[in-house]
Each structure stands twice: as structure tokens, then as C-alpha cells.
Design a protein around this motif. Structure first.
Motif, PDB file in Angstrom:
ATOM      1  N   VAL A 226      -6.023   0.289  -1.157  1.00 50.63           N
ATOM      2  CA  VAL A 226      -4.654  -0.157  -0.841  1.00 50.63           C
ATOM      3  C   VAL A 226      -4.261  -1.319  -1.761  1.00 50.63           C
ATOM      4  N   LEU A 227      -5.160  -2.281  -1.928  1.00 51.40           N
ATOM      5  CA  LEU A 227      -4.874  -3.413  -2.807  1.00 51.40           C
ATOM      6  C   LEU A 227      -4.652  -2.953  -4.240  1.00 51.40           C
ATOM      7  N   GLY A 228      -5.424  -1.954  -4.673  1.00 53.93           N
ATOM      8  CA  GLY A 228      -5.230  -1.407  -6.015  1.00 53.93           C
ATOM      9  C   GLY A 228      -3.850  -0.803  -6.174  1.00 53.93           C
ATOM     10  N   SER A 288      -3.985  -4.885   7.001  1.00 55.66           N
ATOM     11  CA  SER A 288      -4.361  -4.674   8.396  1.00 55.66           C
ATOM     12  C   SER A 288      -4.051  -3.238   8.803  1.00 55.66           C
ATOM     13  N   SER A 289      -4.532  -2.847   9.975  1.00 59.26           N
ATOM     14  CA  SER A 289      -4.286  -1.516  10.537  1.00 59.26           C
ATOM     15  C   SER A 289      -4.669  -0.398   9.570  1.00 59.26           C
ATOM     16  N   VAL A 290      -5.819  -0.552   8.923  1.00 58.72           N
ATOM     17  CA  VAL A 290      -6.254   0.482   7.993  1.00 58.72           C
ATOM     18  C   VAL A 290      -6.995   1.569   8.749  1.00 58.72           C
ATOM     19  N   ALA A 295      -1.799   2.078   6.558  1.00 51.14           N
ATOM     20  CA  ALA A 295      -2.161   0.673   6.375  1.00 51.14           C
ATOM     21  C   ALA A 295      -0.899  -0.174   6.341  1.00 51.14           C
ATOM     22  N   ARG A 296      -1.051  -1.426   6.749  1.00 53.66           N
ATOM     23  CA  ARG A 296       0.046  -2.400   6.662  1.00 53.66           C
ATOM     24  C   ARG A 296      -0.419  -3.530   5.748  1.00 53.66           C
ATOM     25  N   VAL A 297       0.429  -3.890   4.775  1.00 53.25           N
ATOM     26  CA  VAL A 297       0.087  -4.942   3.823  1.00 53.25           C
ATOM     27  C   VAL A 297       1.190  -5.993   3.848  1.00 53.25           C
ATOM     28  N   SER A 298       0.809  -7.239   4.091  1.00 52.37           N
ATOM     29  CA  SER A 298       1.784  -8.333   4.034  1.00 52.37           C
ATOM     30  C   SER A 298       1.355  -9.300   2.951  1.00 52.37           C
ATOM     31  N   PHE A 299       2.327  -9.944   2.298  1.00 56.13           N
ATOM     32  CA  PHE A 299       2.021 -10.854   1.194  1.00 56.13           C
ATOM     33  C   PHE A 299       3.226 -11.723   0.889  1.00 56.13           C
ATOM     34  N   LYS A 314       6.877 -10.336   2.352  1.00 54.33           N
ATOM     35  CA  LYS A 314       7.187  -8.908   2.396  1.00 54.33           C
ATOM     36  C   LYS A 314       6.048  -8.177   3.103  1.00 54.33           C
ATOM     37  N   THR A 315       6.402  -7.140   3.861  1.00 50.98           N
ATOM     38  CA  THR A 315       5.426  -6.279   4.528  1.00 50.98           C
ATOM     39  C   THR A 315       5.684  -4.834   4.118  1.00 50.98           C
ATOM     40  N   LEU A 316       4.640  -4.148   3.695  1.00 52.83           N
ATOM     41  CA  LEU A 316       4.735  -2.742   3.306  1.00 52.83           C
ATOM     42  C   LEU A 316       3.903  -1.905   4.267  1.00 52.83           C
ATOM     43  N   GLU A 317       4.507  -0.844   4.789  1.00 54.48           N
ATOM     44  CA  GLU A 317       3.774   0.166   5.556  1.00 54.48           C
ATOM     45  C   GLU A 317       3.371   1.253   4.566  1.00 54.48           C
ATOM     46  N   MET A 318       2.061   1.490   4.455  1.00 54.85           N
ATOM     47  CA  MET A 318       1.533   2.416   3.465  1.00 54.85           C
ATOM     48  C   MET A 318       1.005   3.689   4.124  1.00 54.85           C
ATOM     49  N   VAL A 319       1.171   4.807   3.431  1.00 56.84           N
ATOM     50  CA  VAL A 319       0.592   6.077   3.878  1.00 56.84           C
ATOM     51  C   VAL A 319      -0.207   6.665   2.728  1.00 56.84           C
ATOM     52  N   LYS A 320      -1.249   7.400   3.061  1.00 54.97           N
ATOM     53  CA  LYS A 320      -2.074   8.010   2.029  1.00 54.97           C
ATOM     54  C   LYS A 320      -1.622   9.446   1.806  1.00 54.97           C
ATOM     55  N   SER A 321      -1.350   9.761   0.549  1.00 58.24           N
ATOM     56  CA  SER A 321      -0.933  11.110   0.162  1.00 58.24           C
ATOM     57  C   SER A 321      -1.898  11.609  -0.905  1.00 58.24           C
ATOM     58  N   GLY A 322      -2.770  12.544  -0.524  1.00 59.03           N
ATOM     59  CA  GLY A 322      -3.817  12.963  -1.449  1.00 59.03           C
ATOM     60  C   GLY A 322      -4.780  11.811  -1.660  1.00 59.03           C
ATOM     61  N   ASP A 323      -4.938  11.385  -2.923  1.00 58.94           N
ATOM     62  CA  ASP A 323      -5.815  10.242  -3.197  1.00 58.94           C
ATOM     63  C   ASP A 323      -5.016   8.982  -3.517  1.00 58.94           C
ATOM     64  N   ARG A 324      -3.705   8.960  -3.211  1.00 60.91           N
ATOM     65  CA  ARG A 324      -2.860   7.812  -3.518  1.00 60.91           C
ATOM     66  C   ARG A 324      -2.313   7.177  -2.250  1.00 60.91           C
ATOM     67  N   TRP A 325      -2.189   5.846  -2.281  1.00 62.05           N
ATOM     68  CA  TRP A 325      -1.502   5.115  -1.228  1.00 62.05           C
ATOM     69  C   TRP A 325      -0.070   4.863  -1.674  1.00 62.05           C
TER      70      TRP A 325
END
Length: 334
Positions: A226-228, A288-290, A295-299, A314-325
């Protein structure tokens, strides 16, 4: 576990704590390591960054000055000294430090960018002084307006410069311990020779102990993936690569305030293409919430361009699609 592996693990842990904004713990871990490996270059560098983020300017300056003495051929300590000098309004010292960085590495883009900011700020101060002495000087008024349109703020102490922030781990700690300071940092700023012309295959440039290198064997997990993705998204934005930037938004992404996806993409394209340059700094990252696919990412996001500057959460809600977030939703503030 080998010494190099132990160092890589500890350096990565300090870096992780720093990215999450847990500065006190990061400094504690760095100090504990340096108590046993006092000459280690990269951990010292990380300590300087932590102290800078804590606004402990004097302590951070001592760390980077010491590194500049031990590694006079490397530009990063000089660059970060310049950032600290500028934060205190010491622009002549900042200029000297950046010029020292460029003597060691003439193609170091961060130092070139920062030096341009310093020159613009010093010019703004000079024209301000000219107007104070004679308010009727139209040339000074015009040039001061031009400089401020380039992005120099009305308060020179707020000049934004870019820190060199390498990604650990460091080289073999034993090598750093063998380095002996050749001169004081203050003298280095004035007398650092240019090494570039003399470098040949028989006499290559020394390995950079502050290089951004991760071990090939470093374990990865969902959080690091996710960080990547966040790093790559920020780099695409900073490099004005609109297609790559938009590619980080999932098909399920819905823009705020009822704006259509097509209208949102058009607006983002215009905002990215219009500035001449963009820089995005991401700090205090928290994942968080991985789980397997969410996943949820705040920064804290600091945005700089020749048009506008801003800092916000900023807060991003992330979803995994294949091998990408990918980004499913984004919110300003956290």
C-alpha cells in the motif's frame, strides 16, 4: 543474523516509525542504535531528518554538519544544512551550503531547485529594501511582483526547500567508522572541490552512503505494498504524468460533490498540466484496516507549485485490483 541484516532491519524500523509520524519512538530507536554504532552514516542521517521534523533545528544542524565533515564528497548533508539555515532566515549560509553540494555533485537536481528558491528569496528581500528606501521605484515594484508570482512568499522565512530524504537501509556500518573528517563543516562550505571531472573508470565516484536502496531480500506485506502505491501515486503527480496519476484511481472511484468522473478527470488534468512544476511531500503516513483487498491510508500532504502551495491532511480508501492497490475514495482532512 548478520550485522548488515540487523542494521537493515533496524534502519527500516526507524524509517517506518518516521513515516508514520511516531517521531519520539523513531528517535529513541535511532539513538539506541547509534549508541553502539556511533559512526553509522545512514542512521545518523535519519536522526537528522527526525530532529528536523521535530523542529529541533540546532540539533539537526549539528548532525548534518558532522556528516558533511565525514562525507565531504556527498551533497545530501550540505543540502539539508541549507534547508535548516533557510528556516532560520540565514540565506547566505544556505546559499553557501547549496553551492558546496553542487561542487560535489553538479547534477544534483534537489540542490539546484533549492538554490533557485534561495536566490529568489534574496532577490525579493533586496527589492523590498529598495522599495522601503524609495517607494517610487517602478522597476523594483515590477520585479518584486514578478518574483512573488514565481512563488516566493511575502514572509521569506517561509521559503520552502526540499530535504534530501533517502530510503534506508545503509551500507555496511563498519565502513562508515573508518571515515575521518577532513575539515570542519564551515570550511567545507567554502572549499569543497569539484570531484566530477577527475572521476574515471579507474577512479570511480565513492559509493553514496545516503543512497535510496532497499535490500532485495526485504520482506513485503500488504502495508508495504500500500505504501508503495502511495509513493508511486505521489511521484506520478509530482512528475506531471497525468495518465499514470489517473491510473491510480479505481473504476469504483466516485468524485466528491456529485461531480461526474469525466468532469473530475478533466479538472484534475488541467490542474496538473497548468503549473510549470509540482512537488508533493507525503509525511506522517498511517496505514490501517488492512485486509486482503481493503486499506485506509492517512497522511499529511504538502503541495508546492509555481501557482499555489498548501498543506493538508488526507485520507485514502484503497482497494486491491489484481496485484495493484488503487484509490477508491479520498477525503481532505483526517
Amino acid at each position: 543474523m548478520t550485522t548488515a541484516t540487523a542494521f537493515a532491519d533496524e534502519n527500516e524500523e526507524v524509517s517506518r516509525l518516521f513515516r508514520q509520524g511516531n517521531l519520539a519512538k523513531a528517535l529513541e530507536r535511532a539513538d539506541a542504535y547509534l549508541a553502539k554504532h556511533s559512526k553509522d552514516a545512514q542512521m545518523r542521517f535519519q536522526k537528522g531528518l527526525i530532529l528536523t521534523e521535530q523542529n529541533k533545528v540546532a540539533d539537526a544542524s549539528r548532525v548534518f554538519a558532522s556528516l558533511a565533515e565525514d562525507y565531504p564528497d556527498m551533497p545530501e548533508p550540505y543540502n539539508n544544512l541549507a534547508v535548516l539555515y533557510a528556516s532560520q532566515g540565514q540565506y547566505e549560509k544556505a546559499r553557501s551550503a547549496l553551492e558546496a553540494a553542487l561542487r560535489t555533485h553538479p547534477s544534483y537536481s534537489t540542490a539546484h531547485q533549492n538554490l533557485g528558491g534561495i536566490y529568489a528569496t534574496m532577490a525579493s528581500q533586496a527589492y523590498d529594501k529598495a522599495l522601503q528606501l524609495d517607494k517610487g521605484k517602478a522597476v523594483a515594484q515590477t520585479r518584486l511582483s514578478m518574483i512573488r508570482n514565481w512563488g516566493v512568499q511575502d514572509h521569506p522565512r517561509e521559503t520552502q526547500l526540499a530535504l534530501a530524504v533517502p530510503v534506508p537501509p545503509a551500507p555496511d556500518p563498519g565502513k562508515a567508522a573508518d571515515r575521518t573528517p577532513a575539515r570542519s563543516a564551515e570550511k567545507s562550505l567554502e572549499n569543497t572541490p569539484s570531484k566530477t571531472a577527475a572521476r574515471t573508470p579507474e577512479h570511480p565516484a565513492p559509493a553514496n552512503p545516503f543512497a535510496a536502496v532497499k535490500p532485495a531480500s526485504a520482506p513485503r506485506n500488504d502495508s508495504s505494498d500500500v505504501l508503495g502505491a502511495i509513493d508511486a501515486w505521489a511521484k506520478a503527480w509530482s512528475s506531471k504524468d497525468v495518465e499514470a496519476y489517473l491510473g491510480f484511481y479505481a473504476g469504483s472511484f466516485r468524485p466528491p460533490k456529485g461531480v461526474s468522473r469525466a468532469a473530475w478527470e478533466k479538472g484534475r488534468r488541467e490542474r496538473i498540466e497548468k503549473p510549470k512544476s509540482i512537488r508533493l511531500d507525503i509525511t506522517h503516513v498511517k496505514v490501517s484496516s488492512v485486509d486482503a483487498t481493503h486499506a485506509r491510508v492517512s497522511f499529511r500532504q504538502s503541495y508546492y507549485s509555481d501557482i499555489v502551495r498548501s498543506t493538508t491532511g488526507k485520507t485514502l480508501e484503497m482497494v486491491k485490483s489484481g496485484d495493484r492497490w488503487l484509490i477508491h475514495q479520498e477525503q481532505i482532512g483526517r
